[in-house]
Design a protein around this motif. Sequence first.
Motif, PDB file in Angstrom:
ATOM      1  N   ASN A 173       0.676  -1.198   0.036  1.00  0.00           N
ATOM      2  CA  ASN A 173      -0.018  -0.110   0.086  1.00  0.00           C
ATOM      3  C   ASN A 173       1.019   1.264   0.106  1.00  0.00           C
ATOM      4  O   ASN A 173       1.641   1.349   0.772  1.00  0.00           O
ATOM      5  CB  ASN A 173      -0.973  -0.092   1.187  1.00  0.00           C
ATOM      6  CG  ASN A 173      -1.668   1.227   1.227  1.00  0.00           C
ATOM      7  OD1 ASN A 173      -2.203   1.790   0.550  1.00  0.00           O
ATOM      8  ND2 ASN A 173      -1.680   1.643   2.642  1.00  0.00           N
ATOM      9  N   VAL A 174       0.637   2.232  -1.088  1.00  0.00           N
ATOM     10  CA  VAL A 174       1.509   3.247  -1.118  1.00  0.00           C
ATOM     11  C   VAL A 174       0.860   4.530  -0.771  1.00  0.00           C
ATOM     12  O   VAL A 174      -0.219   4.806  -1.632  1.00  0.00           O
ATOM     13  CB  VAL A 174       2.418   3.346  -2.383  1.00  0.00           C
ATOM     14  CG1 VAL A 174       3.075   4.721  -2.472  1.00  0.00           C
ATOM     15  CG2 VAL A 174       3.352   2.321  -2.635  1.00  0.00           C
ATOM     16  N   GLU A 175       0.908   5.093   0.383  1.00  0.00           N
ATOM     17  CA  GLU A 175       0.137   6.375   0.364  1.00  0.00           C
ATOM     18  C   GLU A 175       0.901   7.624   0.274  1.00  0.00           C
ATOM     19  O   GLU A 175       2.126   7.746   0.074  1.00  0.00           O
ATOM     20  CB  GLU A 175      -0.043   6.317   2.053  1.00  0.00           C
ATOM     21  CG  GLU A 175      -0.679   5.326   2.581  1.00  0.00           C
ATOM     22  CD  GLU A 175      -1.041   5.410   4.210  1.00  0.00           C
ATOM     23  OE1 GLU A 175      -0.362   6.099   4.634  1.00  0.00           O
ATOM     24  OE2 GLU A 175      -1.858   4.786   4.747  1.00  0.00           O
ATOM     25  N   VAL A 180      -7.751   1.860  -5.036  1.00  0.00           N
ATOM     26  CA  VAL A 180      -7.736   3.187  -4.482  1.00  0.00           C
ATOM     27  C   VAL A 180      -8.555   3.559  -3.377  1.00  0.00           C
ATOM     28  O   VAL A 180      -9.750   3.078  -3.282  1.00  0.00           O
ATOM     29  CB  VAL A 180      -8.266   4.226  -5.614  1.00  0.00           C
ATOM     30  CG1 VAL A 180      -8.036   5.733  -4.963  1.00  0.00           C
ATOM     31  CG2 VAL A 180      -7.253   4.110  -6.728  1.00  0.00           C
ATOM     32  N   ALA A 181      -7.757   4.022  -2.189  1.00  0.00           N
ATOM     33  CA  ALA A 181      -8.518   4.179  -0.892  1.00  0.00           C
ATOM     34  C   ALA A 181      -8.377   5.629  -0.670  1.00  0.00           C
ATOM     35  O   ALA A 181      -7.329   6.086  -1.167  1.00  0.00           O
ATOM     36  CB  ALA A 181      -7.913   3.550   0.067  1.00  0.00           C
ATOM     37  N   LEU A 182      -9.258   6.331  -0.112  1.00  0.00           N
ATOM     38  CA  LEU A 182      -9.145   7.862   0.070  1.00  0.00           C
ATOM     39  C   LEU A 182      -9.155   7.904   1.620  1.00  0.00           C
ATOM     40  O   LEU A 182     -10.149   7.452   2.271  1.00  0.00           O
ATOM     41  CB  LEU A 182     -10.193   8.552  -0.449  1.00  0.00           C
ATOM     42  CG  LEU A 182     -10.431   8.796  -1.849  1.00  0.00           C
ATOM     43  CD1 LEU A 182     -12.014   9.394  -2.204  1.00  0.00           C
ATOM     44  CD2 LEU A 182      -9.457   9.425  -2.488  1.00  0.00           C
ATOM     45  N   PHE A 183      -8.114   8.817   1.969  1.00  0.00           N
ATOM     46  CA  PHE A 183      -8.215   9.066   3.519  1.00  0.00           C
ATOM     47  C   PHE A 183      -9.092   9.984   3.775  1.00  0.00           C
ATOM     48  O   PHE A 183      -9.258  10.910   3.399  1.00  0.00           O
ATOM     49  CB  PHE A 183      -6.773   9.776   3.847  1.00  0.00           C
ATOM     50  CG  PHE A 183      -6.148   9.697   5.025  1.00  0.00           C
ATOM     51  CD1 PHE A 183      -5.835  10.869   5.799  1.00  0.00           C
ATOM     52  CD2 PHE A 183      -6.004   8.605   5.845  1.00  0.00           C
ATOM     53  CE1 PHE A 183      -5.401  10.794   6.871  1.00  0.00           C
ATOM     54  CE2 PHE A 183      -5.460   8.618   7.179  1.00  0.00           C
ATOM     55  CZ  PHE A 183      -4.999   9.657   7.938  1.00  0.00           C
ATOM     56  N   GLN A 231      -2.578  -1.511  -3.608  1.00  0.00           N
ATOM     57  CA  GLN A 231      -3.392  -0.302  -3.389  1.00  0.00           C
ATOM     58  C   GLN A 231      -2.572   0.922  -3.354  1.00  0.00           C
ATOM     59  O   GLN A 231      -1.346   1.030  -2.841  1.00  0.00           O
ATOM     60  CB  GLN A 231      -3.757  -0.684  -1.833  1.00  0.00           C
ATOM     61  CG  GLN A 231      -4.817   0.218  -1.275  1.00  0.00           C
ATOM     62  CD  GLN A 231      -5.242  -0.241   0.113  1.00  0.00           C
ATOM     63  OE1 GLN A 231      -6.426  -0.877   0.215  1.00  0.00           O
ATOM     64  NE2 GLN A 231      -4.561  -0.092   1.280  1.00  0.00           N
ATOM     65  N   CYS A 232      -3.223   1.966  -3.630  1.00  0.00           N
ATOM     66  CA  CYS A 232      -2.759   3.177  -3.446  1.00  0.00           C
ATOM     67  C   CYS A 232      -3.741   3.919  -2.429  1.00  0.00           C
ATOM     68  O   CYS A 232      -4.982   4.093  -2.919  1.00  0.00           O
ATOM     69  CB  CYS A 232      -2.568   4.136  -4.836  1.00  0.00           C
ATOM     70  SG  CYS A 232      -2.049   5.680  -4.635  1.00  0.00           S
ATOM     71  N   THR A 233      -3.439   4.540  -1.369  1.00  0.00           N
ATOM     72  CA  THR A 233      -4.446   5.596  -0.472  1.00  0.00           C
ATOM     73  C   THR A 233      -3.627   7.129  -0.741  1.00  0.00           C
ATOM     74  O   THR A 233      -2.745   7.341  -0.616  1.00  0.00           O
ATOM     75  CB  THR A 233      -3.989   5.009   0.952  1.00  0.00           C
ATOM     76  OG1 THR A 233      -4.311   3.745   1.139  1.00  0.00           O
ATOM     77  CG2 THR A 233      -4.718   5.940   1.903  1.00  0.00           C
ATOM     78  N   LEU A 234      -4.869   7.814  -1.276  1.00  0.00           N
ATOM     79  CA  LEU A 234      -4.540   9.197  -1.512  1.00  0.00           C
ATOM     80  C   LEU A 234      -4.902  10.151  -0.291  1.00  0.00           C
ATOM     81  O   LEU A 234      -5.725   9.707   0.427  1.00  0.00           O
ATOM     82  CB  LEU A 234      -5.463   9.715  -2.727  1.00  0.00           C
ATOM     83  CG  LEU A 234      -5.110   8.765  -3.859  1.00  0.00           C
ATOM     84  CD1 LEU A 234      -6.006   9.212  -5.007  1.00  0.00           C
ATOM     85  CD2 LEU A 234      -3.875   9.205  -4.516  1.00  0.00           C
ATOM     86  N   VAL A 235      -3.806  10.732   0.167  1.00  0.00           N
ATOM     87  CA  VAL A 235      -3.969  11.769   1.171  1.00  0.00           C
ATOM     88  C   VAL A 235      -3.644  13.094   0.778  1.00  0.00           C
ATOM     89  O   VAL A 235      -2.769  13.410   0.218  1.00  0.00           O
ATOM     90  CB  VAL A 235      -2.713  11.159   2.269  1.00  0.00           C
ATOM     91  CG1 VAL A 235      -2.752  11.785   3.568  1.00  0.00           C
ATOM     92  CG2 VAL A 235      -2.900   9.585   2.336  1.00  0.00           C
ATOM     93  N   PRO A 236      -4.602  13.994   1.651  1.00  0.00           N
ATOM     94  CA  PRO A 236      -4.514  15.347   0.980  1.00  0.00           C
ATOM     95  C   PRO A 236      -3.444  16.155   2.035  1.00  0.00           C
ATOM     96  O   PRO A 236      -3.853  17.292   2.465  1.00  0.00           O
ATOM     97  CB  PRO A 236      -5.838  16.082   1.457  1.00  0.00           C
ATOM     98  CG  PRO A 236      -6.165  15.065   2.578  1.00  0.00           C
ATOM     99  CD  PRO A 236      -5.582  13.675   2.282  1.00  0.00           C
ATOM    100  N   GLY A 260      -8.510  14.361   6.400  1.00  0.00           N
ATOM    101  CA  GLY A 260      -8.986  13.750   5.219  1.00  0.00           C
ATOM    102  C   GLY A 260      -9.253  14.712   4.099  1.00  0.00           C
ATOM    103  O   GLY A 260      -9.234  15.742   4.380  1.00  0.00           O
ATOM    104  N   TRP A 261      -9.580  13.848   3.147  1.00  0.00           N
ATOM    105  CA  TRP A 261     -10.152  14.588   1.902  1.00  0.00           C
ATOM    106  C   TRP A 261     -11.492  15.448   2.272  1.00  0.00           C
ATOM    107  O   TRP A 261     -12.324  15.192   2.771  1.00  0.00           O
ATOM    108  CB  TRP A 261     -10.362  13.960   0.731  1.00  0.00           C
ATOM    109  CG  TRP A 261      -9.027  13.285   0.168  1.00  0.00           C
ATOM    110  CD1 TRP A 261      -8.632  12.179   0.362  1.00  0.00           C
ATOM    111  CD2 TRP A 261      -8.124  14.101  -0.751  1.00  0.00           C
ATOM    112  NE1 TRP A 261      -7.290  12.096  -0.282  1.00  0.00           N
ATOM    113  CE2 TRP A 261      -6.942  12.805  -1.121  1.00  0.00           C
ATOM    114  CE3 TRP A 261      -7.977  15.381  -1.338  1.00  0.00           C
ATOM    115  CZ2 TRP A 261      -5.901  13.395  -1.743  1.00  0.00           C
ATOM    116  CZ3 TRP A 261      -6.935  15.497  -2.283  1.00  0.00           C
ATOM    117  CH2 TRP A 261      -6.027  14.754  -2.413  1.00  0.00           C
TER     118      TRP A 261
END
Length: 241
Positions: A72-74, A132-135, A92-97, A108-109
């Motif tokens: 998982n790369v964030e 894809v995961a969203l923080f 998995q890629c976790t997008l973090v704002p 979070g977003w």
Amino acid sequence: MTHLSVNLNKIGLLRNSRGRDYPNVIAMAKRTLEKGAFGLTIHPRPDQRHATYQDAFDLKELLKQYPGRELNVEGFPDAKFMETVLEVLPHQCTLVPDDPNQLTSDHGWNLSRDQDALRPVIAKLKDKGIRVALFMDPEPDNMAMAKAVGADRVELYTEAYANAFHTEKQADVNERYQAAARAALDVGLEVNAGHDLDLENVGLLCAEGNITEVSIGHALTVEALEHGWDSVVNAYLEQLA
Ligand SMILES: CC(=O)[C@@H](O)[C@H](O)COP(=O)(O)O
Ligand SMILES: NCC(=O)COP(=O)(O)O
């Protein structure tokens, strides 16, 4: 059962503090997988203060030896992050704002503001087969927007949960997170969780079975200073079984 993804940022931080490859992130990653962790997480930040973009390539290579386990790369989807993720192809890629200079992730977003920018980014990642995961903050009303923008999962930002643990707010705050998780599940999202989770607080959060995966790094590393890496990883696996 909830999957454990061990965040290796703090191993990278130690490594970078001496400018040589000790501790070796890949050796710690292998040790972690051999103990039975489901996955590995890193969060390469633009200044590469701890995890580096090269770590992502090296960990993906390692995981080829461990079918069924995940990387998982964030991070924030800037050009370098996206270039790296689209080449590494993590599971998995976790997008973090996060802004580049933040000390750590702390929100979070805001999908009302960010959804138009996120939609093509998510599509590009999913086109490459990356989950894809969203923080996200634990707001039930925001889960439908996360689904609509194309996410497969949300990662609930759990600092508020950790801060409330062992206080009179514990039960109410945990219920707020469970409500957010149920709202995500109701719209077809799976639910990850992370940030400031530790051996004491992770069990309650995952007890209702709403959480698919937790990613844990800071507290796990600190706990390992006292109890040893292998025994701490084992303890988390027992908690999450
Ligand atoms: C997104 C999140 O909450 C954590 O995964 C984050 O990676 C922590 O970053 P630092 O290890 O830089 O504090
Ligand atoms: N996404 C959370 C994560 O990967 C690790 O967060 P922490 O355990 O270092 O706070």
